[in-house]
Design an enzyme around this catalytic site. Sequence first.
Site: not given
Length: 316
Positions: A178-180, A291, A293
Amino acid sequence: MDTDFEVIVNTSVQQKDSSKAVTIAISVRALFDMEEEHELFMTEGPDEYVNHQIINEDIPLKEGIVFPFIRATHMVNERLLNLDPEEKQLFQIILLSTHSAGGGVRIIKSVKYYGLEVSKFCFLNGHDPSEYLKSQNVLLFLSACETSVCNALKRHIPAALMLKQASATSKDQLKVAFDGDSVLFSDETDVVFREKGLVEVYKYEKEMEQVPIGEGPFKVFAMILGEMKKKFPPEDDPICTYLVTARSSNELGARAINTLRHWGLQIDEAFFMAGSPKGPVLAEIKPHIFFDDNPGNILGAHEYGIPAGLVLAGCK
């Protein structure tokens, strides 16, 4: 929502307890490589698409970007049931097609050919899937359609856009990265950066260091993975989670770590990239899915053969 769509229950697999299952919805174009069929639909129309599917219904579709991820969820289910045959917190897969069921036989046969445990096939006949997803308590939606992903995010369903690519992933564990900010966490720090710049971000994060960051769209799914991990001994855990963030460890890492502690979410490994490209680290991790954004980070992951889902911004 109209009900002129068709849901087919896959009676060849053991159905999950939907009230306790971790339900993941996958679009057909994410699970299988259907770019040729999609192009045919867009250029020639639905009738030609259906005819093509019928003519080729005994030819299995090729594996798509999400295929290894789904295989890995099957492995985790098997391991959970080995620990406890009565286990109910299992991954449940729903496969969605925005087309009618007329060309669906090939899809169903392809699932059976690969031995995938898909509980339901849903043929939406042109309808947006987001309302159906909400009714099924879907906890993750992966699709090749930008509009469908955005509509799911508007309904607060964790969703990501999956683009075609070859993949090189782990076979021993289910690995999720995961991105933060704007993914695991809210976009509050990103907003400060866009409006005031990096210097003000440092000041803001220092002042807020002991205040947990807001929840991002993928926090719930990460927490569920954390719950599942606790059912296994640490030395034999088939689930591995990662935080791969553009934050630096010195100036911006403390608040992220404090937030994870506040949530009670244990991440196996955290990488604070300080703005450096994420692709090389992801190539070492080899997650089944990452994931983020940022479209640039998605492209960087693709360069190393890492399946990556774009968490679309602005879907509010």
